[in-house]
Scaffold this motif. Structure first.
Motif, mmCIF file in Angstrom:
data_model
loop_
_atom_site.group_PDB
_atom_site.id
_atom_site.type_symbol
_atom_site.label_atom_id
_atom_site.label_comp_id
_atom_site.label_asym_id
_atom_site.label_seq_id
_atom_site.Cartn_x
_atom_site.Cartn_y
_atom_site.Cartn_z
ATOM 1 N N LEU A 1 0.826 -1.211 0.000
ATOM 2 C CA LEU A 1 0.000 0.000 0.000
ATOM 3 C C LEU A 1 0.862 1.263 0.000
ATOM 4 O O LEU A 1 0.531 2.248 -0.664
ATOM 5 C CB LEU A 1 -0.956 -0.002 1.193
ATOM 6 C CG LEU A 1 -2.106 -1.002 1.115
ATOM 7 C CD1 LEU A 1 -2.775 -1.167 2.477
ATOM 8 C CD2 LEU A 1 -3.116 -0.581 0.064
ATOM 9 N N LEU A 2 1.962 1.245 0.735
ATOM 10 C CA LEU A 2 2.861 2.393 0.740
ATOM 11 C C LEU A 2 3.443 2.626 -0.654
ATOM 12 O O LEU A 2 3.608 3.763 -1.089
ATOM 13 C CB LEU A 2 3.997 2.196 1.750
ATOM 14 C CG LEU A 2 3.623 2.279 3.225
ATOM 15 C CD1 LEU A 2 4.810 1.874 4.098
ATOM 16 C CD2 LEU A 2 3.134 3.670 3.598
ATOM 17 N N GLU A 3 3.731 1.536 -1.351
ATOM 18 C CA GLU A 3 4.308 1.640 -2.693
ATOM 19 C C GLU A 3 3.277 2.066 -3.733
ATOM 20 O O GLU A 3 3.512 2.958 -4.538
ATOM 21 C CB GLU A 3 4.909 0.291 -3.096
ATOM 22 C CG GLU A 3 5.546 0.287 -4.468
ATOM 23 C CD GLU A 3 6.072 -1.081 -4.851
ATOM 24 O OE1 GLU A 3 5.890 -1.456 -6.026
ATOM 25 O OE2 GLU A 3 6.645 -1.772 -3.981
ATOM 26 N N LYS A 4 2.088 1.445 -3.700
ATOM 27 C CA LYS A 4 1.076 1.692 -4.730
ATOM 28 C C LYS A 4 0.137 2.845 -4.395
ATOM 29 O O LYS A 4 -0.523 3.393 -5.263
ATOM 30 C CB LYS A 4 0.265 0.426 -4.978
ATOM 31 C CG LYS A 4 1.084 -0.685 -5.611
ATOM 32 C CD LYS A 4 0.254 -1.899 -5.880
ATOM 33 C CE LYS A 4 1.088 -2.964 -6.579
ATOM 34 N NZ LYS A 4 0.329 -4.186 -6.812
ATOM 35 N N GLY A 5 0.028 3.162 -3.115
ATOM 36 C CA GLY A 5 -0.847 4.243 -2.687
ATOM 37 C C GLY A 5 -2.149 3.740 -2.083
ATOM 38 O O GLY A 5 -2.609 2.640 -2.376
ATOM 39 N N PHE A 6 -2.717 4.567 -1.240
ATOM 40 C CA PHE A 6 -3.985 4.284 -0.574
ATOM 41 C C PHE A 6 -5.111 4.938 -1.364
ATOM 42 O O PHE A 6 -4.876 5.873 -2.128
ATOM 43 C CB PHE A 6 -3.977 4.867 0.845
ATOM 44 C CG PHE A 6 -2.961 4.240 1.760
ATOM 45 C CD1 PHE A 6 -3.293 3.134 2.518
ATOM 46 C CD2 PHE A 6 -1.680 4.765 1.866
ATOM 47 C CE1 PHE A 6 -2.366 2.551 3.373
ATOM 48 C CE2 PHE A 6 -0.751 4.203 2.717
ATOM 49 C CZ PHE A 6 -1.086 3.088 3.475
ATOM 50 N N ASN A 7 -6.341 4.473 -1.145
ATOM 51 C CA ASN A 7 -7.463 5.156 -1.794
ATOM 52 C C ASN A 7 -7.608 6.557 -1.178
ATOM 53 O O ASN A 7 -7.028 6.859 -0.137
ATOM 54 C CB ASN A 7 -8.759 4.326 -1.729
ATOM 55 C CG ASN A 7 -9.342 4.209 -0.337
ATOM 56 O OD1 ASN A 7 -9.340 5.148 0.459
ATOM 57 N ND2 ASN A 7 -9.882 3.047 -0.033
ATOM 58 N N ILE A 8 -8.393 7.397 -1.823
ATOM 59 C CA ILE A 8 -8.469 8.808 -1.428
ATOM 60 C C ILE A 8 -9.002 8.997 -0.009
ATOM 61 O O ILE A 8 -8.500 9.831 0.745
ATOM 62 C CB ILE A 8 -9.275 9.650 -2.447
ATOM 63 C CG1 ILE A 8 -9.097 11.132 -2.135
ATOM 64 C CG2 ILE A 8 -10.742 9.273 -2.460
ATOM 65 C CD1 ILE A 8 -9.367 12.042 -3.284
ATOM 66 N N ARG A 9 -9.998 8.208 0.395
ATOM 67 C CA ARG A 9 -10.533 8.356 1.755
ATOM 68 C C ARG A 9 -9.460 8.011 2.783
ATOM 69 O O ARG A 9 -9.290 8.699 3.791
ATOM 70 C CB ARG A 9 -11.762 7.460 1.958
ATOM 71 C CG ARG A 9 -12.975 7.931 1.187
ATOM 72 C CD ARG A 9 -14.165 6.987 1.336
ATOM 73 N NE ARG A 9 -13.871 5.678 0.765
ATOM 74 C CZ ARG A 9 -14.170 4.513 1.333
ATOM 75 N NH1 ARG A 9 -14.815 4.474 2.476
ATOM 76 N NH2 ARG A 9 -13.867 3.381 0.742
ATOM 77 N N THR A 10 -8.733 6.919 2.522
ATOM 78 C CA THR A 10 -7.677 6.498 3.452
ATOM 79 C C THR A 10 -6.586 7.552 3.516
ATOM 80 O O THR A 10 -6.128 7.922 4.603
ATOM 81 C CB THR A 10 -7.096 5.136 3.021
ATOM 82 O OG1 THR A 10 -8.165 4.184 2.921
ATOM 83 C CG2 THR A 10 -6.073 4.638 4.016
ATOM 84 N N GLU A 11 -6.176 8.054 2.367
ATOM 85 C CA GLU A 11 -5.132 9.078 2.312
ATOM 86 C C GLU A 11 -5.563 10.327 3.099
ATOM 87 O O GLU A 11 -4.772 10.899 3.853
ATOM 88 C CB GLU A 11 -4.840 9.428 0.854
ATOM 89 C CG GLU A 11 -3.629 10.285 0.654
ATOM 90 C CD GLU A 11 -2.303 9.556 0.806
ATOM 91 O OE1 GLU A 11 -1.321 10.237 1.114
ATOM 92 O OE2 GLU A 11 -2.244 8.319 0.639
ATOM 93 N N GLN A 12 -6.812 10.739 2.935
ATOM 94 C CA GLN A 12 -7.312 11.912 3.666
ATOM 95 C C GLN A 12 -7.227 11.701 5.178
ATOM 96 O O GLN A 12 -6.794 12.589 5.914
ATOM 97 C CB GLN A 12 -8.771 12.197 3.285
ATOM 98 C CG GLN A 12 -8.975 12.727 1.899
ATOM 99 C CD GLN A 12 -10.461 12.814 1.559
ATOM 100 O OE1 GLN A 12 -11.253 11.931 1.884
ATOM 101 N NE2 GLN A 12 -10.834 13.897 0.888
ATOM 102 N N LEU A 13 -7.665 10.540 5.624
ATOM 103 C CA LEU A 13 -7.668 10.277 7.062
ATOM 104 C C LEU A 13 -6.246 10.114 7.593
ATOM 105 O O LEU A 13 -5.929 10.624 8.671
ATOM 106 C CB LEU A 13 -8.513 9.046 7.385
ATOM 107 C CG LEU A 13 -8.670 8.729 8.877
ATOM 108 C CD1 LEU A 13 -9.217 9.924 9.662
ATOM 109 C CD2 LEU A 13 -9.573 7.510 9.062
ATOM 110 N N LEU A 14 -5.389 9.430 6.857
ATOM 111 C CA LEU A 14 -3.997 9.288 7.303
ATOM 112 C C LEU A 14 -3.350 10.658 7.488
ATOM 113 O O LEU A 14 -2.699 10.911 8.507
ATOM 114 C CB LEU A 14 -3.198 8.462 6.288
ATOM 115 C CG LEU A 14 -3.502 6.974 6.227
ATOM 116 C CD1 LEU A 14 -2.819 6.338 5.023
ATOM 117 C CD2 LEU A 14 -3.090 6.269 7.517
ATOM 118 N N LYS A 15 -3.536 11.532 6.537
ATOM 119 C CA LYS A 15 -2.944 12.877 6.609
ATOM 120 C C LYS A 15 -3.536 13.669 7.778
ATOM 121 O O LYS A 15 -2.806 14.343 8.521
ATOM 122 C CB LYS A 15 -3.178 13.616 5.281
ATOM 123 C CG LYS A 15 -2.625 15.020 5.248
ATOM 124 C CD LYS A 15 -1.116 15.044 5.178
ATOM 125 C CE LYS A 15 -0.573 16.430 4.905
ATOM 126 N NZ LYS A 15 -0.038 17.103 6.059
#
Length: 189
Positions: free
Chosen positions: A146-160
């Motif tokens: 997931l770190l390499e390919k990326g998270f979906n937008i909702r996950t990315e928003q919450l992680l940030k």
């Protein structure tokens, strides 16, 4: 010496609801019993990610399931998934772990972003025991993917948002998921 991070469920609820209550009509709810996802209905005009007993770890776990679920799954109670309760055979446990790898990888990422300790959950106290370290190794491999390919937008928003709130390193890196299997269990992994 730095102060340890305090993890209050009210902070997590505020962050989650701030991101998703309007955009996805979804709220994080402290439950009294077992966790469950409930889509909006005639009695409740919003979707509910219900976590168990006010536990921060339970909230992160249930959020991770919501983040994995696609739009159609989010229209179904508990995302329409089959669940075999505690007391699973080794075969049932293996199937359970297969579907839990991605949600638990996302939970681990959420935990890292929040500066919260993560532990895999095999959720089978009364069933046949399997090697939790083998499972954790597979979850870790999923985190790295997931770190390499990326998270979906909702996950990315919450992680940030979690990283900003808790002032943890951003972006996430593999170093934050450095876990080594205890030597005595290496053969099982």
């Amino acid at each position: 010496m730095t102060n340890p991070i305090s993890h209050h469920i009210s902070d997590l609820t505020q962050i989650f609801d701030g991101l998703f209550s309007e955009a996805y009509n979804t709220r994080l709810i402290k439950g009294e019993h077992e966790p469950i996802y409930l889509p909006e209905n005639a009695d409740t005009p919003y979707n509910q990610v219900v976590f168990a007993h006010g536990f921060y770890a339970s909230a992160l776990h249930e959020i991770a399931h919501w983040l994995v679920a696609g739009e159609r799954r989010r229209e179904l109670e508990d995302y329409g998934y089959w669940y075999c309760p505690d007391g699973r055979s080794a075969e049932q446990q293996y199937e359970f772990e297969k579907v839990e790898i991605k949600p638990q990888a996302i939970e681990w990422a959420l935990s890292a972003a929040a500066g919260f300790d993560f532990n895999v959950s095999v959720d089978n106290l009364n069933g046949e025991q399997t090697c939790r370290f083998s499972f954790q190794k597979r979850v870790q491999a999923q985190v790295f993917e997931l770190l390499e390919k990326g998270f979906n937008i909702r996950t990315e928003q919450l992680l940030k948002a979690l990283s900003d709130f808790y002032k943890t390193p951003w972006p996430l890196t593999e170093a934050q998921f450095d876990w080594q299997c205890p030597e005595e269990f290496l053969d099982a992994v």
